[in-house]
Design a protein around this motif. Structure first.
Motif: not given
Ligand code: FES
Ligand code: FES
Length: 161
Positions: A103-108, A140-142
């Motif tokens: 994960l990066q931002c974690g939203f997904c 995943c947008r990240c």
């Molecule tokens: Fe950011 Fe998947 S971790 S959208």
């Protein structure tokens, strides 16, 4: 209010707990989980069945909670990300995502993890290609896709391709 519909009684069984709620028939399962039950771990991304951020399990099968109505899931067993870990801690797939930086931002991530648990249970994690195919409904947008595959592979005990 223009367009408002009468609320109807619905029983949502979420994470082992019964909730007797009143919702308009047009309310999605996602909105009922987030807004009525206050379980905000399940995310709303596209709200149109395209991103997988809202993935939950219904009777053990993964679905997009934005693409079904709460009234259609009356009485079924629903699991959200909040219900995944046992009383003794997190789920092995959650730990694999942490260990592999999935994960990066974690939203997904809640949706990714719910989908990954189902993907493994379905027997669809036998290779990296298979993981990519059967996780393709979760965007995943990240672009953390390589790490997500690493995490699913590790949790499934699959050999690296
Ligand atoms: Fe950011 Fe998947 S971790 S959208
Ligand atoms: Fe449900 Fe995107 S929010 S699929």
């Amino acid at each position: 209010m223009a367009g408002a519909q009468d609320a109807v009684p619905v029983v949502l069984r979420v994470n082992g707990r019964r909730h007797d709620i009143q919702v308009e028939p047009r309310v999605t399962l996602l909105d009922a989980i987030r807004d009525t039950l206050g379980l905000t771990g399940t995310k709303k991304g596209c709200d149109r069945g395209e991103c997988g951020a809202c993935t939950v399990h219904v009777d053990g099968r993964r679905i997009n909670a934005c693409a079904t109505l709460a009234v259609m899931q009356d009485g079924r067993e629903i699991t959200t990300i909040e219900g995944l870990g046992g009383a003794d801690g997190s789920h092995p797939v959650q730990r694999a995502f942490v260990a592999h930086d999935g994960l990066q931002c974690g939203f997904c991530t809640p949706g990714q993890i719910m989908s990954a648990v189902a993907c493994i249970a379905e027997g669809h994690a036998g290779s990296d290609d298979e993981i990519r195919e059967w996780m393709s409904g979760n965007l995943c947008r990240c672009a953390a896709y390589p790490q997500i595959v690493d995490a699913v592979r590790a949790a499934a005990g699959t050999a690296r391709a």
